[in-house]
Design a protein around this motif. Structure first.
Motif, mmCIF file in Angstrom:
data_model
loop_
_atom_site.group_PDB
_atom_site.id
_atom_site.type_symbol
_atom_site.label_atom_id
_atom_site.label_comp_id
_atom_site.label_asym_id
_atom_site.label_seq_id
_atom_site.Cartn_x
_atom_site.Cartn_y
_atom_site.Cartn_z
ATOM 1 N N LEU A 1 -24.378 35.663 -29.987
ATOM 2 C CA LEU A 1 -24.827 36.035 -28.642
ATOM 3 C C LEU A 1 -26.034 35.189 -28.241
ATOM 4 O O LEU A 1 -26.200 34.841 -27.078
ATOM 5 C CB LEU A 1 -25.192 37.526 -28.596
ATOM 6 N N GLU B 1 -13.383 46.585 -24.862
ATOM 7 C CA GLU B 1 -13.825 47.985 -24.972
ATOM 8 C C GLU B 1 -13.407 48.524 -26.353
ATOM 9 O O GLU B 1 -12.215 48.696 -26.656
ATOM 10 C CB GLU B 1 -13.275 48.894 -23.866
ATOM 11 N N SER B 2 -14.431 48.828 -27.139
ATOM 12 C CA SER B 2 -14.176 49.197 -28.531
ATOM 13 C C SER B 2 -13.220 50.384 -28.677
ATOM 14 O O SER B 2 -12.330 50.379 -29.528
ATOM 15 C CB SER B 2 -15.494 49.507 -29.241
ATOM 16 N N HIS C 1 -20.670 34.419 -25.815
ATOM 17 C CA HIS C 1 -19.897 35.462 -25.150
ATOM 18 C C HIS C 1 -19.768 35.226 -23.643
ATOM 19 O O HIS C 1 -19.069 35.965 -22.969
ATOM 20 C CB HIS C 1 -20.519 36.834 -25.413
ATOM 21 N N TYR D 1 -25.309 57.816 -27.608
ATOM 22 C CA TYR D 1 -25.316 56.351 -27.524
ATOM 23 C C TYR D 1 -26.234 55.818 -26.413
ATOM 24 O O TYR D 1 -27.012 54.888 -26.656
ATOM 25 C CB TYR D 1 -23.880 55.820 -27.382
ATOM 26 N N GLY E 1 -17.531 39.730 -20.731
ATOM 27 C CA GLY E 1 -18.398 38.965 -21.616
ATOM 28 C C GLY E 1 -19.072 39.832 -22.664
ATOM 29 O O GLY E 1 -20.203 39.572 -23.072
ATOM 30 N N LYS E 2 -18.389 40.872 -23.097
ATOM 31 C CA LYS E 2 -18.957 41.772 -24.115
ATOM 32 C C LYS E 2 -18.127 41.683 -25.400
ATOM 33 O O LYS E 2 -16.935 41.358 -25.350
ATOM 34 C CB LYS E 2 -18.906 43.228 -23.642
ATOM 35 N N VAL E 3 -18.763 42.044 -26.501
ATOM 36 C CA VAL E 3 -18.032 42.237 -27.750
ATOM 37 C C VAL E 3 -18.022 43.734 -28.047
ATOM 38 O O VAL E 3 -18.953 44.437 -27.648
ATOM 39 C CB VAL E 3 -18.696 41.493 -28.942
ATOM 40 N N PRO E 4 -16.984 44.221 -28.720
ATOM 41 C CA PRO E 4 -15.864 43.497 -29.299
ATOM 42 C C PRO E 4 -14.753 43.239 -28.278
ATOM 43 O O PRO E 4 -14.726 43.850 -27.211
ATOM 44 C CB PRO E 4 -15.366 44.466 -30.369
ATOM 45 N N SER F 1 -23.750 44.539 -33.491
ATOM 46 C CA SER F 1 -23.180 45.293 -32.364
ATOM 47 C C SER F 1 -22.490 46.562 -32.881
ATOM 48 O O SER F 1 -21.476 46.476 -33.574
ATOM 49 C CB SER F 1 -22.160 44.423 -31.630
ATOM 50 N N PRO F 2 -22.999 47.761 -32.532
ATOM 51 C CA PRO F 2 -22.333 48.979 -33.012
ATOM 52 C C PRO F 2 -20.872 49.080 -32.543
ATOM 53 O O PRO F 2 -20.000 49.413 -33.351
ATOM 54 C CB PRO F 2 -23.202 50.125 -32.463
ATOM 55 N N PRO F 3 -20.559 48.786 -31.271
ATOM 56 C CA PRO F 3 -19.142 48.897 -30.879
ATOM 57 C C PRO F 3 -18.244 47.941 -31.663
ATOM 58 O O PRO F 3 -17.102 48.282 -31.997
ATOM 59 C CB PRO F 3 -19.145 48.533 -29.389
ATOM 60 N N ARG G 1 -17.517 49.415 -35.068
ATOM 61 C CA ARG G 1 -16.487 50.479 -35.050
ATOM 62 C C ARG G 1 -15.106 49.873 -35.310
ATOM 63 O O ARG G 1 -14.317 50.397 -36.091
ATOM 64 C CB ARG G 1 -16.408 51.120 -33.651
HETATM 65 N N1 LIG Z 1 -18.536 49.852 -23.953
HETATM 66 C C1 LIG Z 1 -18.432 48.586 -24.661
HETATM 67 C C2 LIG Z 1 -19.822 48.095 -24.968
HETATM 68 C C3 LIG Z 1 -19.803 46.658 -25.414
HETATM 69 C C4 LIG Z 1 -21.203 46.048 -25.445
HETATM 70 O O1 LIG Z 1 -22.103 46.447 -24.685
HETATM 71 N N2 LIG Z 1 -21.395 45.080 -26.319
HETATM 72 C C5 LIG Z 1 -22.667 44.400 -26.411
HETATM 73 C C6 LIG Z 1 -23.088 44.250 -27.859
HETATM 74 S S1 LIG Z 1 -23.466 45.822 -28.554
HETATM 75 C C7 LIG Z 1 -22.537 43.014 -25.809
HETATM 76 O O2 LIG Z 1 -21.482 42.414 -25.840
HETATM 77 N N3 LIG Z 1 -23.624 42.499 -25.266
HETATM 78 C C8 LIG Z 1 -23.689 41.167 -24.728
HETATM 79 C C9 LIG Z 1 -24.175 41.170 -23.317
HETATM 80 O O3 LIG Z 1 -24.153 42.216 -22.678
HETATM 81 O O4 LIG Z 1 -24.567 40.115 -22.851
HETATM 82 C C10 LIG Z 1 -17.601 48.784 -25.924
HETATM 83 O O5 LIG Z 1 -17.580 49.892 -26.460
HETATM 84 O O6 LIG Z 1 -16.934 47.840 -26.369
#
Ligand SMILES: N[C@@H](CCC(=O)N[C@@H](CS)C(=O)NCC(=O)O)C(=O)O
Length: 348
Positions: free
Chosen positions: A159, A190-191, A164, A230, A176-179, A135-137, A140
């Protein structure tokens, strides 16, 4: 195996220098509480962070079994955290020594490491970082923590196993997103928000600028990245990594447009790096740590045979974008940069 006993004695005696002297320069440590550590500096930061979170550590039991240049140690530790909570920790550490009889590899197997990351009890005062490989974010945030030398408890989510979306994780990261992080009672996702929070909390080195001009330039680079590079990269990565033949052939207009945007944005970055060492000025900033994982994603996508029809024209990076490649090398030379994170990025 005297060195195993001596290294563990040094650890519980908090003599980090003596402990490190028993490790090889390129020691590799795998421990469920952190991304893989490579080299003595990375191990020093991790060990100092761990020791700071415990006011007391002692072995209740340990037994070492050795074979040639390897050994396994079964142990039970008694611990008291800095905020006064008592506990015990059972585990097995596996050691490999090199020819010079230095410890070159340590792998720790701790009791209950497989328990769901989100379900594990939060430790008051300990920063928990939830991330996922690739995961790029998330990268970071891990880069920022490495640059600042801030210790944290790593919570690596799978994942593919939908970790998540577990209710316990949604309490930390409602989308439900990382980080995401949990710092005591405070949760944040939100990174960029996490980076800003950590920069305020751990100001050295300042990564969001000190003067108004610096802060403005850093915010501009980050905003441009989030709005142009991005999203284009996301479109390309989905096409390349999904294996969708239409998208891969570049027939989908959105993917073609994304490839054009990628070229345009990389050219802009290359031109800006002809004028300065880092994206927002002469010093490393959050802008660099935001953009770097994306460049690595572009390189990784470009080196996939499946990407050939898209003509991503990113690699070899040093030939096509020499300033960008030199900037990447500067980031990779930073103390705390983990060359093994996340493992599959290295394929690039
Ligand atoms: N804008 C968010 C983007 C976070 C994001 O999209 N993370 C992805 C991994 S790169 C994720 O958690 N994906 C899991 C999903 O959407 O189910 C940030 O910068 O933290």
């Amino acid at each position: 195996m005297k060195i195993i006993h001596a290294s563990q004695d040094a650890l519980v005696a908090r003599d980090v220098d003596a402990y490190l002297a028993m490790l090889s320069d390129d020691v590799v440590v795998s421990d469920p509480s952190t991304p893989r550590l490579v080299g003595r500096d990375a191990v020093r930061r991790h060990v100092e962070g761990l020791l700071a979170s415990f006011s007391e550590i002692e072995f209740l039991d340990r037994k070492v079994f050795s074979l040639g240049l390897g050994a396994a140690m079964r142990f039970t530790l008694r611990t008291r955290t800095a905020d006064g909570r008592d506990g015990t920790l059972d585990g097995v550490d596996v050691f490999e020594l090199n020819e010079q009889r230095k410890i070159a590899k340590i792998t720790s197997y701790l009791d209950a490491p497989g328990a769901s990351a989100a379900a594990s009890a939060p430790q008051a005062g300990a920063l928990e970082v939830y991330w996922a490989s690739g995961s790029p974010p998330a990268w970071r945030v891990l880069l920022l923590l490495a640059v600042k030398g801030v210790p944290y408890t790593s919570k690596l989510l799978q994942l593919s196993r939908e970790e998540h979306t577990a209710p316990a994780y949604l309490e930390v990261s409602p989308r439900g997103k990382v980080p995401a992080i949990r710092d005591g009672a405070f949760c944040l996702h939100e990174s960029l928000a996490i980076m800003a929070y950590l920069d305020r909390k751990h100001p050295s080195p300042p990564l969001f600028g000190e003067s108004a001009e610096e802060a403005g330039a850093i915010a501009r680079v980050i905003a441009e990245h989030e709005n142009y590079l991005y999203p284009a990269l996301g479109q390309i990565a989905r096409a390349v990594f999904s294996g969708d033949p239409t998208a891969l052939a570049g027939e989908e207009p959105a993917v073609r447009a994304a490839v054009a945007t990628l070229h345009e944005e990389l050219a802009r970055i290359e031109a800006s790096l002809a004028l300065r060492d880092y994206l927002a000025g002469p010093r490393l900033s959050a802008a660099d740590l935001t953009v770097y994982p994306s460049i690595q994603l572009a390189v990784r996508a470009a080196t996939r045979p499946a990407a050939a029809p898209l003509d991503l024209a990113v690699t070899p990076l040093a030939a096509r974008y020499p300033k960008l490649a030199a900037w990447g090398a500067r980031i990779e030379a930073l103390p705390g940069y983990d060359a093994t994170y996340p493992p599959h990025w290295r394929a690039a």
